[in-house]
Scaffold this motif. Sequence first.
Motif, PDB file in Angstrom:
ATOM      1  N   PRO A 160      28.420 -19.784  36.106  1.00  0.00           N
ATOM      2  CA  PRO A 160      27.753 -18.473  36.033  1.00  0.00           C
ATOM      3  C   PRO A 160      27.047 -18.093  37.329  1.00  0.00           C
ATOM      4  O   PRO A 160      26.966 -16.906  37.672  1.00  0.00           O
ATOM      5  CB  PRO A 160      26.760 -18.634  34.877  1.00  0.00           C
ATOM      6  N   LEU A 161      26.539 -19.080  38.076  1.00  0.00           N
ATOM      7  CA  LEU A 161      25.890 -18.761  39.350  1.00  0.00           C
ATOM      8  C   LEU A 161      26.900 -18.207  40.351  1.00  0.00           C
ATOM      9  O   LEU A 161      26.618 -17.242  41.082  1.00  0.00           O
ATOM     10  CB  LEU A 161      25.215 -20.010  39.917  1.00  0.00           C
ATOM     11  N   ALA A 162      28.095 -18.819  40.381  1.00  0.00           N
ATOM     12  CA  ALA A 162      29.128 -18.303  41.278  1.00  0.00           C
ATOM     13  C   ALA A 162      29.561 -16.903  40.861  1.00  0.00           C
ATOM     14  O   ALA A 162      29.791 -16.020  41.710  1.00  0.00           O
ATOM     15  CB  ALA A 162      30.324 -19.255  41.273  1.00  0.00           C
ATOM     16  N   GLU A 188      25.678  -6.407  34.224  1.00  0.00           N
ATOM     17  CA  GLU A 188      26.485  -7.622  34.195  1.00  0.00           C
ATOM     18  C   GLU A 188      25.694  -8.824  34.719  1.00  0.00           C
ATOM     19  O   GLU A 188      25.814  -9.944  34.212  1.00  0.00           O
ATOM     20  CB  GLU A 188      27.760  -7.433  35.024  1.00  0.00           C
ATOM     21  N   ALA A 189      24.880  -8.586  35.751  1.00  0.00           N
ATOM     22  CA  ALA A 189      24.044  -9.663  36.286  1.00  0.00           C
ATOM     23  C   ALA A 189      23.041 -10.130  35.242  1.00  0.00           C
ATOM     24  O   ALA A 189      22.786 -11.336  35.094  1.00  0.00           O
ATOM     25  CB  ALA A 189      23.333  -9.194  37.558  1.00  0.00           C
ATOM     26  N   LEU A 190      22.453  -9.193  34.489  1.00  0.00           N
ATOM     27  CA  LEU A 190      21.519  -9.571  33.423  1.00  0.00           C
ATOM     28  C   LEU A 190      22.219 -10.376  32.337  1.00  0.00           C
ATOM     29  O   LEU A 190      21.661 -11.342  31.811  1.00  0.00           O
ATOM     30  CB  LEU A 190      20.878  -8.315  32.822  1.00  0.00           C
ATOM     31  N   ALA A 191      23.471  -9.962  32.014  1.00  0.00           N
ATOM     32  CA  ALA A 191      24.219 -10.705  30.995  1.00  0.00           C
ATOM     33  C   ALA A 191      24.488 -12.131  31.461  1.00  0.00           C
ATOM     34  O   ALA A 191      24.358 -13.093  30.686  1.00  0.00           O
ATOM     35  CB  ALA A 191      25.532  -9.972  30.683  1.00  0.00           C
ATOM     36  N   LEU A 192      24.863 -12.298  32.743  1.00  0.00           N
ATOM     37  CA  LEU A 192      25.074 -13.640  33.274  1.00  0.00           C
ATOM     38  C   LEU A 192      23.776 -14.446  33.288  1.00  0.00           C
ATOM     39  O   LEU A 192      23.768 -15.654  33.039  1.00  0.00           O
ATOM     40  CB  LEU A 192      25.665 -13.560  34.683  1.00  0.00           C
ATOM     41  N   GLY A 193      22.671 -13.774  33.601  1.00  0.00           N
ATOM     42  CA  GLY A 193      21.381 -14.453  33.581  1.00  0.00           C
ATOM     43  C   GLY A 193      21.005 -14.925  32.186  1.00  0.00           C
ATOM     44  O   GLY A 193      20.468 -16.035  32.015  1.00  0.00           O
ATOM     45  N   HIS A 195      23.133 -15.689  29.894  1.00  0.00           N
ATOM     46  CA  HIS A 195      24.027 -16.829  29.638  1.00  0.00           C
ATOM     47  C   HIS A 195      23.446 -18.113  30.226  1.00  0.00           C
ATOM     48  O   HIS A 195      23.413 -19.160  29.556  1.00  0.00           O
ATOM     49  CB  HIS A 195      25.407 -16.526  30.242  1.00  0.00           C
ATOM     50  N   GLN A 196      22.967 -18.047  31.442  1.00  0.00           N
ATOM     51  CA  GLN A 196      22.360 -19.216  32.074  1.00  0.00           C
ATOM     52  C   GLN A 196      21.095 -19.637  31.340  1.00  0.00           C
ATOM     53  O   GLN A 196      20.840 -20.838  31.165  1.00  0.00           O
ATOM     54  CB  GLN A 196      22.030 -18.909  33.530  1.00  0.00           C
ATOM     55  N   GLU A 197      20.314 -18.665  30.894  1.00  0.00           N
ATOM     56  CA  GLU A 197      19.073 -18.995  30.188  1.00  0.00           C
ATOM     57  C   GLU A 197      19.370 -19.729  28.893  1.00  0.00           C
ATOM     58  O   GLU A 197      18.702 -20.718  28.555  1.00  0.00           O
ATOM     59  CB  GLU A 197      18.297 -17.705  29.904  1.00  0.00           C
ATOM     60  N   ARG A 198      20.374 -19.257  28.144  1.00  0.00           N
ATOM     61  CA  ARG A 198      20.742 -19.941  26.893  1.00  0.00           C
ATOM     62  C   ARG A 198      21.271 -21.338  27.175  1.00  0.00           C
ATOM     63  O   ARG A 198      20.982 -22.285  26.431  1.00  0.00           O
ATOM     64  CB  ARG A 198      21.780 -19.110  26.135  1.00  0.00           C
ATOM     65  N   LEU A 199      22.040 -21.477  28.249  1.00  0.00           N
ATOM     66  CA  LEU A 199      22.565 -22.797  28.598  1.00  0.00           C
ATOM     67  C   LEU A 199      21.437 -23.754  28.962  1.00  0.00           C
ATOM     68  O   LEU A 199      21.420 -24.913  28.508  1.00  0.00           O
ATOM     69  CB  LEU A 199      23.556 -22.672  29.751  1.00  0.00           C
ATOM     70  N   VAL A 200      20.498 -23.296  29.776  1.00  0.00           N
ATOM     71  CA  VAL A 200      19.369 -24.147  30.153  1.00  0.00           C
ATOM     72  C   VAL A 200      18.549 -24.520  28.926  1.00  0.00           C
ATOM     73  O   VAL A 200      18.093 -25.670  28.782  1.00  0.00           O
ATOM     74  CB  VAL A 200      18.507 -23.435  31.212  1.00  0.00           C
ATOM     75  N   GLN A 201      18.353 -23.562  28.011  1.00  0.00           N
ATOM     76  CA  GLN A 201      17.599 -23.861  26.792  1.00  0.00           C
ATOM     77  C   GLN A 201      18.320 -24.905  25.947  1.00  0.00           C
ATOM     78  O   GLN A 201      17.697 -25.813  25.385  1.00  0.00           O
ATOM     79  CB  GLN A 201      17.395 -22.579  25.981  1.00  0.00           C
ATOM     80  N   ALA A 202      19.643 -24.794  25.874  1.00  0.00           N
ATOM     81  CA  ALA A 202      20.413 -25.795  25.128  1.00  0.00           C
ATOM     82  C   ALA A 202      20.307 -27.164  25.785  1.00  0.00           C
ATOM     83  O   ALA A 202      20.182 -28.184  25.103  1.00  0.00           O
ATOM     84  CB  ALA A 202      21.874 -25.354  25.034  1.00  0.00           C
ATOM     85  N   LEU A 203      20.338 -27.189  27.118  1.00  0.00           N
ATOM     86  CA  LEU A 203      20.198 -28.464  27.829  1.00  0.00           C
ATOM     87  C   LEU A 203      18.821 -29.077  27.584  1.00  0.00           C
ATOM     88  O   LEU A 203      18.691 -30.291  27.404  1.00  0.00           O
ATOM     89  CB  LEU A 203      20.434 -28.254  29.325  1.00  0.00           C
ATOM     90  N   LEU A 204      17.790 -28.252  27.585  1.00  0.00           N
ATOM     91  CA  LEU A 204      16.439 -28.755  27.317  1.00  0.00           C
ATOM     92  C   LEU A 204      16.328 -29.292  25.900  1.00  0.00           C
ATOM     93  O   LEU A 204      15.695 -30.328  25.655  1.00  0.00           O
ATOM     94  CB  LEU A 204      15.409 -27.644  27.550  1.00  0.00           C
ATOM     95  N   THR A 205      16.943 -28.593  24.949  1.00  0.00           N
ATOM     96  CA  THR A 205      16.917 -29.066  23.564  1.00  0.00           C
ATOM     97  C   THR A 205      17.623 -30.405  23.435  1.00  0.00           C
ATOM     98  O   THR A 205      17.148 -31.320  22.751  1.00  0.00           O
ATOM     99  CB  THR A 205      17.577 -28.031  22.642  1.00  0.00           C
ATOM    100  N   LEU A 206      18.770 -30.539  24.116  1.00  0.00           N
ATOM    101  CA  LEU A 206      19.499 -31.805  24.080  1.00  0.00           C
ATOM    102  C   LEU A 206      18.687 -32.928  24.707  1.00  0.00           C
ATOM    103  O   LEU A 206      18.604 -34.038  24.166  1.00  0.00           O
ATOM    104  CB  LEU A 206      20.839 -31.649  24.798  1.00  0.00           C
ATOM    105  N   ALA A 207      18.052 -32.645  25.853  1.00  0.00           N
ATOM    106  CA  ALA A 207      17.238 -33.677  26.515  1.00  0.00           C
ATOM    107  C   ALA A 207      16.056 -34.080  25.644  1.00  0.00           C
ATOM    108  O   ALA A 207      15.725 -35.271  25.539  1.00  0.00           O
ATOM    109  CB  ALA A 207      16.756 -33.156  27.868  1.00  0.00           C
TER     110      ALA A 207
END
Length: 365
Positions: A160-162, A188-193, A195-207
């Motif tokens: 998503p960053l790329a 579109e940039a907000l939508a990608l952001g 997406h990244q926020e949800r991914l980071v939140q999922a990673l934090l939940t997993l950790a």
Amino acid sequence: MTSRRPVRRSLRTRLALAYAAGIYGAGVLVVVMVDVPLASIDASVPKGPASPGAVTGTGPGISLPQLLIGSAVALTVLIPVSLALGWYVAGRFLRPLRAITATAKVISAGNLHRRLDLGGPADELTELGHTLDDLFARLQASFDAQRHFVANASHELRTPLAGLRTLLEVALADPDADTGTLRAACEEALALGEHQERLVQALLTLATSERGATRWDPLDLAHLAGNVLATRRDQAKQAGLDLAEQLAPAVTSGDPRLIESLIANLIDNAIRHNHANGHIEITTRVHGTQAALTVTNSGPVIPGDQIQRLLRPFQKLAPDRHGGDGYGLGLAIVHAVTRAHRATLTADARPEGGLSITVLFAQKP
């Protein structure tokens, strides 16, 4: 001015001295028990006339000075003998411990495949060796999983960053871009952001889940499942899914936030990986001595040999039906929360398609 550190004796030296002291003490005890009776015994001398052929004693058989000198010599000789025996016995007992120490020194994050493999008789030291082998195996699995997780997380975050960078560069490179074009790029940039926020939140939940449960509060699975369902009904309705529930009281103990995350991920996974006019059923009940949560859903047919793979992070069977919003972390979070609460997870592929997942928690006494 630096203080001198006291000289430390090795464990073998201390054990050898202890064994030598025991051997020497036993020797002293034996000498005392033998000398005391001998010191009070004199050779018998006949008081009457000697009979023909009788042997006449000439005095004490062993004099007290001779007895004391002999005992002193014996005890002096016993000192090096006891030290040698103590050193030998200590070395024999500590041989497995030296093997443990030597192997542990060469084990590192890149060499966790080494094992102690202690043979010999089954005693406390070999049991320690087996325990350490199990620990090294768990550490190796943990390091491997961590490296795999970091590599996958880096890949998932880089995509998503790329995309965001490319989107902004294209918008800025267009000299004829108007307000509408720039606004669309920003959306579109907000939508990608997001997406990244949800991914980071999922990673934090997993950790957080993999770190383990830090709270053990009494809770009811039916109550938590009801709270989650209240926030997912509209989503299931929009997806054309029939959402059924059978929530009987099922009391257990644990971290309410983590268990609620487990339930939410199970329901989200059931909604995301389903088909039109499908169904989802959530059940809570008491199963023997355990509190049970079951989520069953329709969906595509899943090969039975793929279920365990889906419990690992960033593993997907196929793109989901909602535009690829999944990250392959939902079931991994469920698995981590289950392990954190020392619960049991059973996942079965339904012959007609979909999954049936049951988590069994220990009932609160």
